[in-house]
Motif scaffolding. Structure first.
Motif, short mmCIF file in Angstrom:
data_model
loop_
_atom_site.label_atom_id
_atom_site.label_comp_id
_atom_site.label_asym_id
_atom_site.label_seq_id
_atom_site.Cartn_x
_atom_site.Cartn_y
_atom_site.Cartn_z
N ASN A 305 0.72 -1.34 -0.08
CA ASN A 305 -0.09 -0.04 0.04
C ASN A 305 0.92 1.29 -0.01
OD1 ASN A 305 -2.33 -1.38 0.06
ND2 ASN A 305 -2.71 -1.39 2.11
N LEU A 306 2.00 1.23 0.59
CA LEU A 306 3.01 2.31 0.57
C LEU A 306 3.23 2.95 -0.70
CD1 LEU A 306 5.31 1.48 3.57
CD2 LEU A 306 3.65 3.17 3.56
N LYS A 310 -1.45 7.88 -3.48
CA LYS A 310 -2.15 8.70 -2.69
C LYS A 310 -1.39 8.58 -1.30
CE LYS A 310 -5.11 4.81 -0.75
NZ LYS A 310 -6.67 4.53 -0.47
N TYR A 311 -0.21 7.81 -1.06
CA TYR A 311 0.51 7.91 0.04
C TYR A 311 1.73 8.45 -0.12
CZ TYR A 311 -3.08 4.63 1.74
OH TYR A 311 -4.24 3.81 1.96
N HIS A 314 2.75 11.00 2.94
CA HIS A 314 3.13 10.14 4.00
C HIS A 314 4.50 9.66 3.89
CE1 HIS A 314 -1.46 9.99 3.25
NE2 HIS A 314 -1.63 10.43 4.58
N PHE A 445 -0.11 9.02 9.69
CA PHE A 445 -0.26 7.84 8.80
C PHE A 445 -1.92 7.26 9.00
CE2 PHE A 445 4.39 7.66 10.01
CZ PHE A 445 4.88 8.36 8.99
N ILE A 449 -1.48 1.79 6.30
CA ILE A 449 0.02 2.12 6.12
C ILE A 449 0.71 2.32 7.47
CG2 ILE A 449 -0.21 2.46 3.83
CD1 ILE A 449 0.54 5.36 4.69
N ALA A 453 4.45 2.48 7.66
CA ALA A 453 5.04 3.74 7.45
C ALA A 453 6.04 3.94 8.70
CB ALA A 453 4.03 4.74 7.19
#
Length: 550
Positions: A305-306, A310-311, A314, A445, A449, A453
């Protein structure tokens, strides 16, 4: 007061108070920083003790006895000496990476016990050391102990992801995780504390680090006076004390409502929630906790997902904030304060006392941050602290302080001015990048994630802690006090970074944090409306720099 939770697109104001129960819990959890702080402060102190250097680093000791300007700056330039200091942090990072395998094979509690044994063994070996290799082995064992003690952040996500929807509660394993986990303490504190007090309670973790540093500095000062020159053994062996404090403290950390819900203990979980909130009416929040626990079990692939677009904001913060935090140069002061003061002309005892003074400033300034972080905001403290550090670094690195002068012959008033500016510099860090370097990543976060993260955030922090500690003495030898200009350059960069790219997070519930990226002038390019559909009860100022009417 009410604790705000966003569910199904609406922000709910659950009844609840900042109870003594929550406060004590956060204080105990924050004590994880004592281990970190003690180990930061103790190594620089013993390396300023002549008896310690004469026994283990005779070449450094001989340089100290020579009356030479160049040797004054280079007397501590020894890769073996810096390895003694920095090996702990590299070992902690490596142990964290492999500890999850051990945990899966032998279980959580056994792995944590193993970490505690390693930590105590390292302290004993250091305290009883007869040769340099014993010192380094002891420090490595301390690092491994820390790594295994906070191994829970790396284990299977199916065991660690149920706490992340709500700032007031934590996951089933947090009752184990925070007991000896100096790394996940910020996450625990961010989630246990009501959001209006999240900043102040989270900084309790940084405060415990500063207290650990101060305790180490004070002990170094008094142990150095022990006749016979064996006080360094008490300093190094004393590392067992903070470990024992955390172990005892872990016995009083509460089991969380989510933990009880996971085990089917719904009645006990409801009662625990009433105790945490200090009110009887917790039915609505309890129902949402049950729903959240069930929903969170569906989250998969946090590391994958990281990589999603969209991340991007973050991930940038997870890397840049700890990177910049270490390049403020603060660990140079905290690791080597006695060495630094000795270099500019203080005697051995005077240098240790100067380190105590900076340690006191560190603690007091952190308390200022606790008072102001939820009043003045994160960005203000970041920028003010950066400006303060920059001014002090420029002044300390000026020609009056060693570039053109003989540090061994500094007039007393010069030495006092140097200590004064270094104290102002430490204060600037202690109410800005010190606590906020842990606070901001722990609160930005999202659920999917957060553990992954935070793991990256901690890894970057540990890596650059090791690098800075390893190269500082060599840089001091070659750059002299121009070294502060090197760190001043990064303070300028990090202040620019904060001004343009870090949105304000003060007063924003943890589960609504996605809104700050959607309205930010730059990060909105990477975050779409559908990425964070949950609405908030606040409006963003122009450019996404902070909330208004919170």
């Amino acid at each position: 007061m009410a604790v705000g939770i966003a569910v199904g697109g609406n922000t709910k104001a659950y009844p609840g108070n900042l109870t003594p129960f929550v406060t004590v819990t956060c204080i105990v959890a924050a004590m994880g920083g004592l281990i970190f702080g003690y180990d930061i402060g103790i190594s620089g102190g013993v390396t300023a003790m002549p008896s310690f250097l004469k026994k283990f680093f005779p070449s450094v000791y001989r340089k100290q006895q020579e009356d030479s300007i160049s040797n004054q700056y280079c007397q501590y330039d020894s890769q073996t000496l810096t390895m003694f200091t920095s090996s702990l942090y590299l070992a902690a990072l490596l142990a964290s990476l492999v500890a999850s395998t051990t945990t899966r094979k032998f279980g959580r509690k056994l792995s944590m016990l193993f970490g505690g044994i390693l930590f105590c063994a390292g302290a004993i070996i250091n305290g009883a050391a007869k040769a340099v290799w014993m010192l380094i082995v002891g420090r490595i064992l301390l690092g491994f102990g820390i790594g295994f003690a906070n191994q829970n952040k790396w284990v299977s996500w199916k065991m660690t992801k149920t706490r992340f929807l709500y700032p007031a509660v934590s996951d089933p394993d947090m009752s184990f995780k925070v007991k000896q986990d100096l790394i996940l303490c910020p996450l625990y504190l961010s989630e246990m504390a009501p959001y209006k007090f999240r900043g102040a309670l989270n900084i309790g973790f940084q405060l415990s680090i500063t207290v650990g540093i101060l305790v180490a500095n004070v002990l170094n000062y008094f142990f150095a006076k022990i006749h016979g020159g064996w006080g360094w053994r008490l300093s190094l062996g004393g590392a067992m004390v903070p470990a024992l404090i955390i172990t005892v403290g872990s016995l009083v950390l509460p089991d969380t409502p989510n933990s009880m819900i996971e085990r089917g203990q719904h009645d006990e979980a409801r009662e625990k929630l009433r105790r945490i909130r200090g009110v009887e009416d917790v039915d609505e929040e309890f129902r949402d906790l049950v729903a959240a626990s069930e929903a969170s079990m569906k989250i998969e692939h946090p590391w994958r997902n990281l990589l999603q677009r969209k991340y991007r904001p973050h991930m940038t913060m997870a890397v840049m904030i700890p990177f910049f935090q270490q390049l403020t140069g603060i660990n140079v002061i905290m690791f080597y304060a006695p060495v630094l003061f000795n270099t500019i002309g203080f005697g051995s005892n005077a240098s240790l006392m100067s380190a105590v003074i900076t340690g006191v400033v560190n603690v007091v300034a952190t308390m200022v941050s606790i008072y102001g972080v939820d009043k003045w905001g994160r960005r203000f403290l970041f920028l003010e602290g950066g400006f303060q550090m920059l001014i002090c670094q420029q002044l300390v690195s000026g020609p009056s302080f060693g570039i053109n002068g003989n540090p061994g012959e500094l007039p007393k008033w010069y030495a006092i001015v140097v200590v004064l500016f270094i104290c102002i510099y430490v204060a600037g860090f202690a109410w800005s990048w010190g606590p906020l370097g842990w606070l901001v990543p722990s609160e930005i976060f999202p659920l999917e994630i957060r553990s992954a993260a935070q793991s990256i955030n901690v890894s970057v922090n540990m890596l650059f802690t090791f690098i800075v500690a390893q190269i500082f003495l060599t840089m001091l030898c070659h750059l002299k006090f121009g070294l502060f200009l090197f760190f001043a350059f990064f303070v300028v960069l990090m202040s620019i970074f904060v001004y343009y790219f870090l949105p304000e997070t003060k007063g924003i519930p943890i589960e609504e944090m996605g809104q700050v990226w959607k309205t930010h002038w730059f990060w909105s390019k990477y975050v779409a409306d559908e990425d964070y559909p949950i609405g908030g009860s606040y409006e963003m100022t122009k450019g996404g720099q902070g909330p208004k009417n919170v």
